[in-house]
Design an enzyme around this catalytic site. Sequence first.
Site, PDB file in Angstrom:
ATOM      1  N   SER A 134       6.847   6.639 -13.916  1.00  0.00           N
ATOM      2  CA  SER A 134       6.220   5.814 -12.877  1.00  0.00           C
ATOM      3  C   SER A 134       5.068   6.540 -12.193  1.00  0.00           C
ATOM      4  O   SER A 134       4.305   5.925 -11.445  1.00  0.00           O
ATOM      5  CB  SER A 134       7.258   5.396 -11.835  1.00  0.00           C
ATOM      6  OG  SER A 134       7.654   6.500 -11.085  1.00  0.00           O
TER       7      SER A 134
ATOM      8  N   LYS B  39       9.544   2.836  -2.605  1.00  0.00           N
ATOM      9  CA  LYS B  39       8.367   3.701  -2.716  1.00  0.00           C
ATOM     10  C   LYS B  39       7.330   3.339  -1.653  1.00  0.00           C
ATOM     11  O   LYS B  39       6.775   4.210  -0.967  1.00  0.00           O
ATOM     12  CB  LYS B  39       7.754   3.580  -4.114  1.00  0.00           C
ATOM     13  CG  LYS B  39       8.589   4.317  -5.161  1.00  0.00           C
ATOM     14  CD  LYS B  39       8.066   4.067  -6.558  1.00  0.00           C
ATOM     15  CE  LYS B  39       8.842   4.900  -7.571  1.00  0.00           C
ATOM     16  NZ  LYS B  39       8.537   4.539  -8.945  1.00  0.00           N
TER      17      LYS B  39
END
Lengths: 265, 811
Positions: B662, B705
């Site tokens: 990611s 996040k």
Amino acid sequence: MNGDQREPRAVRITLLLGGGEATRSALELLTQLAWKGSIEALGIFIEDSSLLRLAQMPFSRELCRVTHAEAPLEKADLERQLRIQARTAKLAFESAAAQAGINHAFLTRRGGLAALLQQAAQEMDLMILGPAHRLRQLSEPVSLTAIARHSRQPVVALYDGTESAERALLTAKQLAEAGDRQLTVLIAAEERDAAGVLQQRAIQTLAGSVARYRFAAATDIATLLETSRSEHAGTLVMGVSENLLKTRFLQELSRRLEFPALLVR
Amino acid sequence: MEPGKPLSPSELYRHCDQRIFAFESTAELEKLEAIPGQERAVEAIQFGIESESDGFNLFVLGSPGSGRHHFVRQILEQKAVSKPCADDWCYVNNFENPQKPRALRLPAGLGNGFVKDLQQLVEDAHNAIPAALESEDFQTKQQAIAEEFKERQSESFNRIKEHAEARNIAIVETPTGFTFTPLRKDEEEKEVEFDTLPEQQKKQIQRDIEELSQELRRFLQATPKRMHEAKRKSRALEHEVAKITLSGLMDEIVAKYRDYADVMQHLQRLQSDMIEQVDLFRSATEQKNQLLAGLLEGQAQGGTEPSVVMRRYGVNLLIDHDAQDAAPVVFEDHPTFSNLIGRVEHQARMGVLTTDFHMIRGGALHRANGGYLVLDVRSVLLQPLSWEGLKRALKSREIKIRSLGEDLSLISTVSLDPEPIPLRVKVVLLGERIFYYLLLAHDPEFAELFKVAADFEDEFDRSDENSRLFARLIADFVRTDKLKPLDRSAVARLLEESARHAGDAEKLSAQVRHATDIVREAHYWAGRSGKELIGSGEIQSAIDARIRRVSRIRDRMQQEILRDTILIATQGTCCGQVNGLSVLQIGEYAFGRPSRITARVSFGSGKVVDIEREVELGGPIHSKGVLILSAFLVSRYLPDQPLSLRASLVFEQSYGGVEGDSASAAELCALLSALADTPINQGLAITGSVNQFGQIQPIGGVNEKIEGFFDVCRERGLTGDQGVLIPCSNVKHLMLRRDVIDAVENRRFSIYPVTEIDQCLALLTGVPAGSPSPDGTFPENSVNHRVRARLIDLARKRRAFGDSGTTEKES
């Protein structure tokens, strides 16, 4: 402490011990007598000298009860076997007496059976004869002597009105009550009328205790044992007078007993 | 949504429209019949439990907390009602071989009656048999046998005696046998002086003794046979009396169990044994009067306690389904070998361990026989030999009770070997997916025995219909756990939280436990506020409290960022440095945190070095992401020339492992920034993976996040220039916190969806990325142009370096 307050003399009981069933039955009877309080028990194992003499005869052979094999009867073997029996009887006697809390002594006597029996009878208040005494002539197979459980079967008392018979009757009563056993009284009289009188006396002596009464016209050993057997006797209680002791009565009785007998002087 | 443009607040959170609910409180909702979103699993379970074929046992896969236990129980209990009740099972004595007790099957509910009937029979026999044996008739007959024996013995012996007397010989008993002695005629038993006798007479005596000895021997030899005969007659008489007595007692019980062949067979055996073992029933009184006590010496002495007789003839009711009207559904929480298969217990008596068929104990398989057994596969696998025991039972279709010691050959003492019980059970294993796939791969028998897999979804569509089912699911739970009902707003908030937990605005989490735990906490908060209904406020309080309880590490990390111990810039610009985003999972709680990713380039042989990988802190997926960057660089900027750079990428201040791809978009941006010597806006963070074509791909944990970076920015003060770049395909997963949405609404924070790396470069650097022309060049001053120019420059330098005859040696 003055002389009038002396403790009553201990009852002396002599047990004639043989092998196996004889010893067991005699000891069972001894423990049942423990209620009587102070008791001194003397266990006597008789080594019959006539049997030992027999072993020295050239024709003497023994037929083994277990193996059915025949072999010469050796005196040394016989003595060894008797010693073993005496030792076993001593251990059983001492153990039973100790458990019942009875003062006791044990001895082994060697000699003629008749003389030893008479001597033992002189020294006692009560004498216990076990069934199937080893010296009696074999009248029936030994194994049958164990059929009855003597200690649970009726107590049979022989009553002829004598002092020793009175004591024997009271002893039989106590024995029956202690073991919750039936009491059968054999009235020894030659005639019915006399028997009736004796029965009344016995009833008085028993002071209300329940008993079964039976007339016994003859009191020779064969008849006595036959009558007792028919009553399923577990124990025979009878008085023995001085005169009776002088006869071969004890020797004969010891030969034929199928259940323990308690002889009261 | 337009890639590269900030998302509107409405795109950051999908609210639950309360109008879809037609209730005011969950108390109004009906019981849930169907399981929301689990149609596939339910179908599999239905098929599995209805299939009668061998091996069609079930394995229910799914994550913990998905409510599998509850659903499976619900389905099984519904199904069990339509199935006949399972049979009762008993163990009884095997009179021929007590080591192998017999198993008896009885229709449900009859087992208990059978126990009582046999108990009564034994009690009756205990009274009736001694009474019969004490009867006058019996005693007379016994006495007659004894008398007959006695007479025969006396007769035989008297004959010998007469023979002896006729020869003037006496039979004398010695301690171990018999001997003979001659007598004088005049005086019995007085021994003759043998030595004085004439020789002929001596010989005659010896002959006589020899003959008598032979006769006595024959008598002695015949005695045991006669005794045996008498015993046999006596026993036969006893048996006859016992048989007649028992026949009367057993008539009723025989009539009652006539239809059950096994039971009838046992009753016959029991009757025979009672007759054979008649002495067990003798009362003490009877034994006192035993005429043949001597003959029977060696046999039982004294009365036998009824309990002893009861143990021999009683029944061990292993499984009792009395008062049940459905097939059994058994959940075994502690599936040890013994709890599963059953065991034989022992009792210490005088220092010796003893056992009998009464001490056989059934296991879960016995209880579930004829129905369903539900087991947690992890528990089964953790218990020594349980798995093997379960498979053995399923394969053989019978339950054979064996001790563990016996199974492992640790002990070899004689114990019971109970007759196996036929097994007909449907086993349902519940477990996580990994167990299913591991067993499937490594245990060849598994596929044979568990043919049906019911795979529970981890999430399901957030449709209106499913939302309403979700509400009923919560209503069911509230009712079962006797909690306060929820109002509509609470259900809506809970539903939103479920979507957040699923990590997808369009899905709902199938992990029911997460939602129910929140409801339990909300019940507490409602109670503290004295409310009758749980509202959205209580749900929110519960969620906040849960996060607060587990967020110590998150707060500590954030504190270290704010104190500049962990270096994260949220303002300014920097070349070759970008804010990446990662998610940390601690227990069940996940939170996001920014990580500084830096890239340095220099002249080299065309290798992009992943420092995390070099020090073995990077996982394989992360390494894969970095390798993709190399491919992207070559194919995009210099497809016909070798790469001549040496680039290094690092997660700064990362001391644990890094896994996942990611951050590959962030790493690429840092690398391109370094190559282009173009600074990156540090007020932005980026997450997303990138492929070889520079397309941005979705990642997990997007909400955490964004919130992780937002929290740092908020604490330092939101500037309005800050924000996060996320893959476009992650927008549908957004279920962000209220404060993030508020900040976006107030233009203090932005979320940018991106689909291409060029969009990322433009946003991060503020310089156009530049689209390639057909000849592979890029517009002047664009980021891509600068990158290409730098790469060409490095390639030229390399060529020049190679011409000078020196080559770089890479480590």
